[in-house]
Design a protein around this motif. Structure first.
Motif, mmCIF file in Angstrom:
data_model
loop_
_atom_site.group_PDB
_atom_site.id
_atom_site.type_symbol
_atom_site.label_atom_id
_atom_site.label_comp_id
_atom_site.label_asym_id
_atom_site.label_seq_id
_atom_site.Cartn_x
_atom_site.Cartn_y
_atom_site.Cartn_z
ATOM 1 N N ASN A 83 0.820 -1.209 0.000
ATOM 2 C CA ASN A 83 0.000 0.000 0.000
ATOM 3 C C ASN A 83 0.857 1.264 0.000
ATOM 4 O OD1 ASN A 83 -1.876 1.852 2.376
ATOM 5 N ND2 ASN A 83 -2.424 1.631 0.244
ATOM 6 N N TYR A 84 1.876 1.303 0.859
ATOM 7 C CA TYR A 84 2.739 2.486 0.929
ATOM 8 C C TYR A 84 3.581 2.634 -0.336
ATOM 9 C CZ TYR A 84 1.433 3.038 5.813
ATOM 10 O OH TYR A 84 0.722 3.242 6.972
ATOM 11 N N LEU A 85 3.914 1.511 -0.974
ATOM 12 C CA LEU A 85 4.626 1.582 -2.248
ATOM 13 C C LEU A 85 3.745 2.239 -3.308
ATOM 14 C CD1 LEU A 85 6.971 0.854 -4.154
ATOM 15 C CD2 LEU A 85 5.901 -1.394 -4.465
ATOM 16 N N LEU A 86 2.482 1.830 -3.376
ATOM 17 C CA LEU A 86 1.559 2.415 -4.353
ATOM 18 C C LEU A 86 1.307 3.891 -4.059
ATOM 19 C CD1 LEU A 86 -1.074 -0.476 -4.697
ATOM 20 C CD2 LEU A 86 0.899 0.014 -6.149
ATOM 21 N N LEU A 87 1.208 4.235 -2.771
ATOM 22 C CA LEU A 87 1.008 5.642 -2.404
ATOM 23 C C LEU A 87 2.231 6.478 -2.759
ATOM 24 C CD1 LEU A 87 -0.745 5.225 1.074
ATOM 25 C CD2 LEU A 87 -1.783 6.144 -1.018
ATOM 26 N N ALA A 88 3.425 5.892 -2.649
ATOM 27 C CA ALA A 88 4.654 6.604 -3.028
ATOM 28 C C ALA A 88 4.660 6.876 -4.530
ATOM 29 C CB ALA A 88 5.881 5.795 -2.624
ATOM 30 N N ILE A 89 4.177 5.904 -5.303
ATOM 31 C CA ILE A 89 4.075 6.096 -6.761
ATOM 32 C C ILE A 89 3.061 7.195 -7.065
ATOM 33 C CG2 ILE A 89 3.429 5.001 -8.934
ATOM 34 C CD1 ILE A 89 4.442 2.349 -7.714
ATOM 35 N N GLY A 90 1.908 7.150 -6.387
ATOM 36 C CA GLY A 90 0.958 8.252 -6.409
ATOM 37 C C GLY A 90 0.175 8.464 -7.687
ATOM 38 N N VAL A 91 -0.088 7.402 -8.442
ATOM 39 C CA VAL A 91 -0.895 7.529 -9.657
ATOM 40 C C VAL A 91 -2.118 6.612 -9.539
ATOM 41 C CG1 VAL A 91 1.085 8.099 -11.095
ATOM 42 C CG2 VAL A 91 0.399 5.706 -10.857
ATOM 43 N N PRO A 92 -3.222 6.955 -10.225
ATOM 44 C CA PRO A 92 -4.412 6.092 -10.158
ATOM 45 C C PRO A 92 -4.126 4.705 -10.738
ATOM 46 C CG PRO A 92 -4.947 8.245 -11.095
ATOM 47 C CD PRO A 92 -3.461 8.172 -11.037
ATOM 48 N N ILE A 93 -4.472 3.679 -9.995
ATOM 49 C CA ILE A 93 -4.276 2.299 -10.444
ATOM 50 C C ILE A 93 -5.602 1.575 -10.328
ATOM 51 C CG2 ILE A 93 -3.013 0.140 -10.057
ATOM 52 C CD1 ILE A 93 -0.794 1.775 -8.768
ATOM 53 N N ALA A 94 -6.044 0.982 -11.404
ATOM 54 C CA ALA A 94 -7.341 0.315 -11.429
ATOM 55 C C ALA A 94 -7.384 -0.825 -10.418
ATOM 56 C CB ALA A 94 -7.622 -0.230 -12.829
ATOM 57 N N PRO A 95 -8.550 -1.111 -9.838
ATOM 58 C CA PRO A 95 -8.657 -2.168 -8.825
ATOM 59 C C PRO A 95 -8.111 -3.522 -9.272
ATOM 60 C CG PRO A 95 -10.643 -0.848 -8.804
ATOM 61 C CD PRO A 95 -9.834 -0.368 -9.963
ATOM 62 N N TYR A 96 -8.380 -3.933 -10.523
ATOM 63 C CA TYR A 96 -7.892 -5.243 -10.958
ATOM 64 C C TYR A 96 -6.367 -5.252 -11.047
ATOM 65 C CZ TYR A 96 -6.819 -3.774 -15.776
ATOM 66 O OH TYR A 96 -6.273 -3.176 -16.884
ATOM 67 N N GLN A 97 -5.776 -4.100 -11.407
ATOM 68 C CA GLN A 97 -4.316 -3.991 -11.431
ATOM 69 C C GLN A 97 -3.749 -4.036 -10.010
ATOM 70 O OE1 GLN A 97 -4.183 -0.254 -13.595
ATOM 71 N NE2 GLN A 97 -3.500 -1.292 -15.461
#
Length: 531
Positions: free
Chosen positions: A121-135
């Motif tokens: 979760n924190y990795l995705l928040l660091a990236i900070g772009v919208p990511i679709a739920p299935y992705q």
């Protein structure tokens, strides 16, 4: 000569006191304050109530430490100090087996899932772009399982390297806490715009709100009972109670002050938002990346430590005859494989339902930003691990049920004297008071995940989808626990231990301590005072 010996003894006692004091802090203060303070604010809807709960639970945990100092004295000279083994000694073997299964099949996997999902979760928040739920589902499964595989390999095959990672990590994890502690008091915003303490949405007052948030706080204090085991290896037994109490008092006070600092300086009571505010605000990419990567590292450390704990505890319980093993032995490798399989099932299931099911603030696989339920990128990226976070707090309550039962067993033993222990002062007073309030904490800790106290305070008793799912997951987990227990009892009946249930399968096996830093500090002490 006598004067030199007395001076040396004083130094070693002082060093041992400091060793135990640091061990308490290193054991108890973990990722709970990082991950649960904002959850507590959300459940109570009032930072003042949250601070009162932090204080009260801390006092009760300190009182219960008196009980566990006496209980743990039963395994001072033999056996391993786990809840399962203490349950076998003070209650009976069947209760101990049920507890061991609950710990290994329910609590440990949920806690491991918190840290693994938190890292992703924190990795995705660091990236900070919208990511679709299935992705997100694909990323959570692939990256999360890879993290767990890595931690398991390190724990089984590279224990020396793993211990060094844990020691360094335990020391490093306090640096962000210290920085946040100071920053929170400096970055106070009395306008309420960037401070949870004066935020307009955090002023709800109702007696029912005091019963919310116990699950998250119990998660933060989880593991404290095991520090009572330190008297087993202590050279100067008289310093143990003093060091443990001093350490627990420090932890309780630190948690309250840390929570206060976060409420004063952070808009939602979390360390991430405080770091973002400190480094450059919500609009700063550097602030977002740095703050989330710090929390990701903390979660990776937590995952590593709990994989180690799971393997060591499973091997220990097998040696204590509370877990069935066909060949009467369970290696770290076999224990690691078993824990890995349990984790895969639990983690995958919780992530799948977290992403695929709809609930308040989440539209399932069709979720996207700028909609009624999902407004921001953070909303989109934070919701998939909801059930893991809720369930981990709920299972912390289940662990404290085990703690409570063992405490009651210790209190009863004061009258029956069935188990030989070293009696502690104020044992009965602290035991009765802490047992009473622990019962309240557990009941309302589970209750608040089914019916949110803040909704009840508004007169809304409607069962939310999240509460329904939490209840289903909890019921399924307990059902699995009962099924595994019954299967194991059948195996015990068909293949009983010929020498009875007392003692261990192999008393000569030394099961490693869960807290690696403890051994390194003891080695340092022996090196300094070897002459």
């Amino acid at each position: 000569m006598k004067k030199e010996m007395k001076t040396k003894k004083t130094k070693t006692k002082t060093f041992e006191f400091l060793t135990l004091f640091v061990m308490v802090i290193g054991t108890v203060i973990g990722s709970g304050i990082y991950m649960k303070n904002s959850e507590l604010l959300s459940q109570t809807n009032n930072p003042i109530i949250a601070l009162i709960l932090w204080s009260f639970v801390g006092v009760i945990c300190i009182m219960s430490m008196v009980v566990f100092i006496e209980i743990s004295s039963s395994t001072k000279h033999f056996g391993n100090g786990t809840l399962g083994n203490w349950a076998k000694i003070f209650i009976n073997r069947k209760t101990a087996s049920f507890f061991s299964i609950m710990y290994g099949w329910v609590y440990i996997p949920s806690t491991q899932s918190v840290f693994v999902a938190g890292a992703v979760n924190y990795l995705l928040l660091a990236i900070g772009v919208p990511i679709a739920p299935y992705q997100q589902l694909i990323i959570y499964l692939i990256v999360g399982i890879s993290i767990f595989i890595t931690c398991t390999i390190l724990s089984i095959y590279k224990r020396f390297v793993n211990r060094r990672i844990q020691v360094i990590g335990i020391l490093i994890k306090f640096l962000p806490l210290v920085i946040a502690f100071v920053a929170g008091f400096i970055l106070i915003d009395k306008t309420g715009g960037t401070s949870a303490m004066w935020g307009t949405g955090n002023k709800q007052w109702s007696p029912i709100l005091f019963f919310g948030g116990f699950g998250g706080i119990l998660f933060a204090f989880d593991g404290y009972v095991y520090i009572a085991n330190s008297q087993k290896t202590a050279t100067h037994k008289d310093v143990v109670p003093k060091a443990l109490f001093a350490g627990m008092i420090f932890v309780a006070v630190f948690y309250v002050l840390m929570a206060l600092s976060l409420f004063l300086g952070s808009p939602d009571g979390s360390i991430v938002k405080l770091f973002e505010k400190m480094i450059g605000g919500n609009d700063s990419a550097a602030a977002r990346i740095i703050s989330n990567l710090i929390l990701m590292a903390i979660c990776l450390l937590g995952s590593n430590i709990f994989v180690d704990i799971a393997i060591v505890d499973l091997a220990s319980d097998a040696n204590n005859k509370t877990i069935y093993t066909k060949n009467r032995e369970l290696s770290y490798k076999k224990a690691g494989v078993i824990q890995f399989l349990i984790f895969i099932v639990a983690y995958s299931f919780l992530i799948v339902i977290g992403i695929c099911t709809t609930r308040e603030g989440w539209d399932g696989l069709s979720s996207k930003i700028n909609t009624e339920n999902v407004i921001t990128i953070e909303d989109l990226l934070n919701k998939p691990a909801d059930y893991i976070n809720w369930f981990s707090s709920g299972t912390s309550c289940l662990v404290f049920i085990m703690v409570l039962v063992v405490m009651i067993g210790g209190i009863v033993n004061r009258f029956t004297k069935r188990v030989k222990v070293e009696q502690s002062k104020l044992f009965l007073v602290c035991g009765i008071i802490s047992s009473f309030f622990m019962t309240i904490f557990i009941f309302f800790g589970i209750f608040s995940f089914i019916w949110e106290p803040k909704n009840i305070a508004d007169g809304n008793w409607e069962l939310q989808l999240s509460g329904m799912w939490f209840l289903i997951i909890l019921a399924v987990s307990l059902a699995i626990n009962v099924i595994v227990f019954l299967i194991q009892e059948n195996l015990f009946k068909k293949d009983p231990y010929t020498d009875g249930w007392e003692g261990e399968i192999n008393p000569d096996i030394i099961v490693e301590e869960n807290l690696s830093i403890k051994k390194d500090i003891i080695k340092l002490k022996n090196k300094i005072f070897k002459n």
